[in-house]
Design a protein around this motif. Structure first.
Motif, PDB file in Angstrom:
ATOM      1  N   VAL A 110      22.739  26.006 -39.247  1.00  0.00           N
ATOM      2  CA  VAL A 110      24.209  25.540 -38.924  1.00  0.00           C
ATOM      3  C   VAL A 110      24.345  24.868 -37.585  1.00  0.00           C
ATOM      4  O   VAL A 110      23.969  25.454 -36.579  1.00  0.00           O
ATOM      5  CB  VAL A 110      25.414  26.369 -39.095  1.00  0.00           C
ATOM      6  CG1 VAL A 110      26.847  25.731 -38.732  1.00  0.00           C
ATOM      7  CG2 VAL A 110      25.233  26.987 -40.498  1.00  0.00           C
ATOM      8  N   GLY A 111      24.782  23.576 -37.420  1.00  0.00           N
ATOM      9  CA  GLY A 111      24.922  22.791 -36.174  1.00  0.00           C
ATOM     10  C   GLY A 111      26.363  22.420 -36.173  1.00  0.00           C
ATOM     11  O   GLY A 111      26.991  22.327 -37.149  1.00  0.00           O
ATOM     12  N   MET A 112      26.774  22.382 -34.764  1.00  0.00           N
ATOM     13  CA  MET A 112      28.098  21.895 -34.605  1.00  0.00           C
ATOM     14  C   MET A 112      28.155  20.831 -33.525  1.00  0.00           C
ATOM     15  O   MET A 112      27.393  20.886 -32.675  1.00  0.00           O
ATOM     16  CB  MET A 112      29.189  22.933 -34.246  1.00  0.00           C
ATOM     17  CG  MET A 112      29.138  24.103 -35.117  1.00  0.00           C
ATOM     18  SD  MET A 112      29.993  25.668 -34.459  1.00  0.00           S
ATOM     19  CE  MET A 112      31.528  24.720 -33.836  1.00  0.00           C
ATOM     20  N   ILE A 113      28.827  19.726 -33.857  1.00  0.00           N
ATOM     21  CA  ILE A 113      28.682  18.698 -32.994  1.00  0.00           C
ATOM     22  C   ILE A 113      30.263  17.890 -32.588  1.00  0.00           C
ATOM     23  O   ILE A 113      30.924  17.898 -33.819  1.00  0.00           O
ATOM     24  CB  ILE A 113      27.540  17.491 -33.210  1.00  0.00           C
ATOM     25  CG1 ILE A 113      27.593  16.636 -31.975  1.00  0.00           C
ATOM     26  CG2 ILE A 113      27.989  16.621 -34.464  1.00  0.00           C
ATOM     27  CD1 ILE A 113      26.235  15.958 -32.199  1.00  0.00           C
ATOM     28  N   ASN A 114      30.657  17.559 -31.495  1.00  0.00           N
ATOM     29  CA  ASN A 114      31.819  16.991 -31.264  1.00  0.00           C
ATOM     30  C   ASN A 114      31.331  15.262 -31.149  1.00  0.00           C
ATOM     31  O   ASN A 114      30.613  14.949 -30.142  1.00  0.00           O
ATOM     32  CB  ASN A 114      32.422  17.429 -30.157  1.00  0.00           C
ATOM     33  CG  ASN A 114      33.715  16.619 -29.935  1.00  0.00           C
ATOM     34  OD1 ASN A 114      33.970  15.463 -30.438  1.00  0.00           O
ATOM     35  ND2 ASN A 114      34.697  17.287 -29.167  1.00  0.00           N
ATOM     36  N   PRO A 115      31.520  14.694 -32.344  1.00  0.00           N
ATOM     37  CA  PRO A 115      31.201  13.162 -32.113  1.00  0.00           C
ATOM     38  C   PRO A 115      31.897  12.498 -30.946  1.00  0.00           C
ATOM     39  O   PRO A 115      31.362  11.282 -30.446  1.00  0.00           O
ATOM     40  CB  PRO A 115      31.703  12.594 -33.660  1.00  0.00           C
ATOM     41  CG  PRO A 115      32.744  13.420 -33.990  1.00  0.00           C
ATOM     42  CD  PRO A 115      32.459  14.886 -33.340  1.00  0.00           C
ATOM     43  N   ARG A 116      33.014  12.914 -30.498  1.00  0.00           N
ATOM     44  CA  ARG A 116      33.634  12.212 -29.282  1.00  0.00           C
ATOM     45  C   ARG A 116      32.645  12.219 -28.141  1.00  0.00           C
ATOM     46  O   ARG A 116      33.004  11.567 -27.230  1.00  0.00           O
ATOM     47  CB  ARG A 116      34.837  12.952 -28.822  1.00  0.00           C
ATOM     48  CG  ARG A 116      36.093  12.485 -30.169  1.00  0.00           C
ATOM     49  CD  ARG A 116      37.448  13.060 -29.562  1.00  0.00           C
ATOM     50  NE  ARG A 116      38.502  12.786 -30.543  1.00  0.00           N
ATOM     51  CZ  ARG A 116      39.610  13.220 -30.483  1.00  0.00           C
ATOM     52  NH1 ARG A 116      39.902  14.127 -29.497  1.00  0.00           N
ATOM     53  NH2 ARG A 116      40.488  13.311 -31.595  1.00  0.00           N
ATOM     54  N   ASN A 117      31.667  13.072 -28.027  1.00  0.00           N
ATOM     55  CA  ASN A 117      30.767  13.223 -26.798  1.00  0.00           C
ATOM     56  C   ASN A 117      29.630  12.267 -27.021  1.00  0.00           C
ATOM     57  O   ASN A 117      28.938  11.820 -25.989  1.00  0.00           O
ATOM     58  CB  ASN A 117      30.205  14.651 -26.706  1.00  0.00           C
ATOM     59  CG  ASN A 117      31.192  15.725 -26.584  1.00  0.00           C
ATOM     60  OD1 ASN A 117      32.174  15.391 -26.026  1.00  0.00           O
ATOM     61  ND2 ASN A 117      31.016  16.988 -26.715  1.00  0.00           N
ATOM     62  N   ASP A 118      29.356  11.652 -28.120  1.00  0.00           N
ATOM     63  CA  ASP A 118      28.386  10.552 -28.356  1.00  0.00           C
ATOM     64  C   ASP A 118      29.203   9.446 -29.402  1.00  0.00           C
ATOM     65  O   ASP A 118      28.830   9.654 -30.678  1.00  0.00           O
ATOM     66  CB  ASP A 118      27.252  11.384 -28.754  1.00  0.00           C
ATOM     67  CG  ASP A 118      26.138  10.236 -28.946  1.00  0.00           C
ATOM     68  OD1 ASP A 118      26.373   9.101 -28.812  1.00  0.00           O
ATOM     69  OD2 ASP A 118      24.965  10.900 -28.954  1.00  0.00           O
TER      70      ASP A 118
END
Length: 113
Positions: free
Chosen positions: A62-70
């Motif tokens: 499982v990965g988590m990413i905030n697309p606002r950071n990229d």
């Protein structure tokens, strides 16, 4: 510099990914990966954290990413709402759920294809 991941050692917990480069490295390292696209301040996203932890303990990567950071990730993965869960197989998006809160058993079944 991007993080490195060990294909022989799945993380066993959700991994926070900083940007698209880390996301690409992460999904290329493992055969099957579940990624949550979230934003800070999203209540449903926050409520998914323990669910994601449980899914990871059951063997799902499982990965988590905030697309606002990229921001280019928003268009690349067509993120119209959060949380959005994308299942990757062999480094490519295979399926997605963008329906708000997803119970653990349902998310586990989705992640395993």
């Amino acid at each position: 510099m991007s993080a490195t991941f060990d294909p022989e050692q799945p993380p066993g917990r959700p991994v926070n990914l900083a940007d698209g480069e880390e996301l690409a490295a992460f999904v290329d390292t493992y055969e099957d990966v579940l990624v949550e696209f979230y934003t800070d301040g999203c209540g449903i996203c926050a409520s998914m954290e323990p669910v994601l932890g449980g899914v990871a303990r059951e063997g799902v990567v499982v990965g988590m990413i905030n697309p606002r950071n990229d921001p280019p990730l928003i268009d690349e993965y067509e993120i119209a709402s959060v949380p959005t869960f994308v299942r990757f197989q062999d480094g490519e998006p295979a399926d997605r759920i963008a329906e708000g809160f997803v119970p653990g058993e349902e998310l586990q079944a989705f992640a395993q294809g």
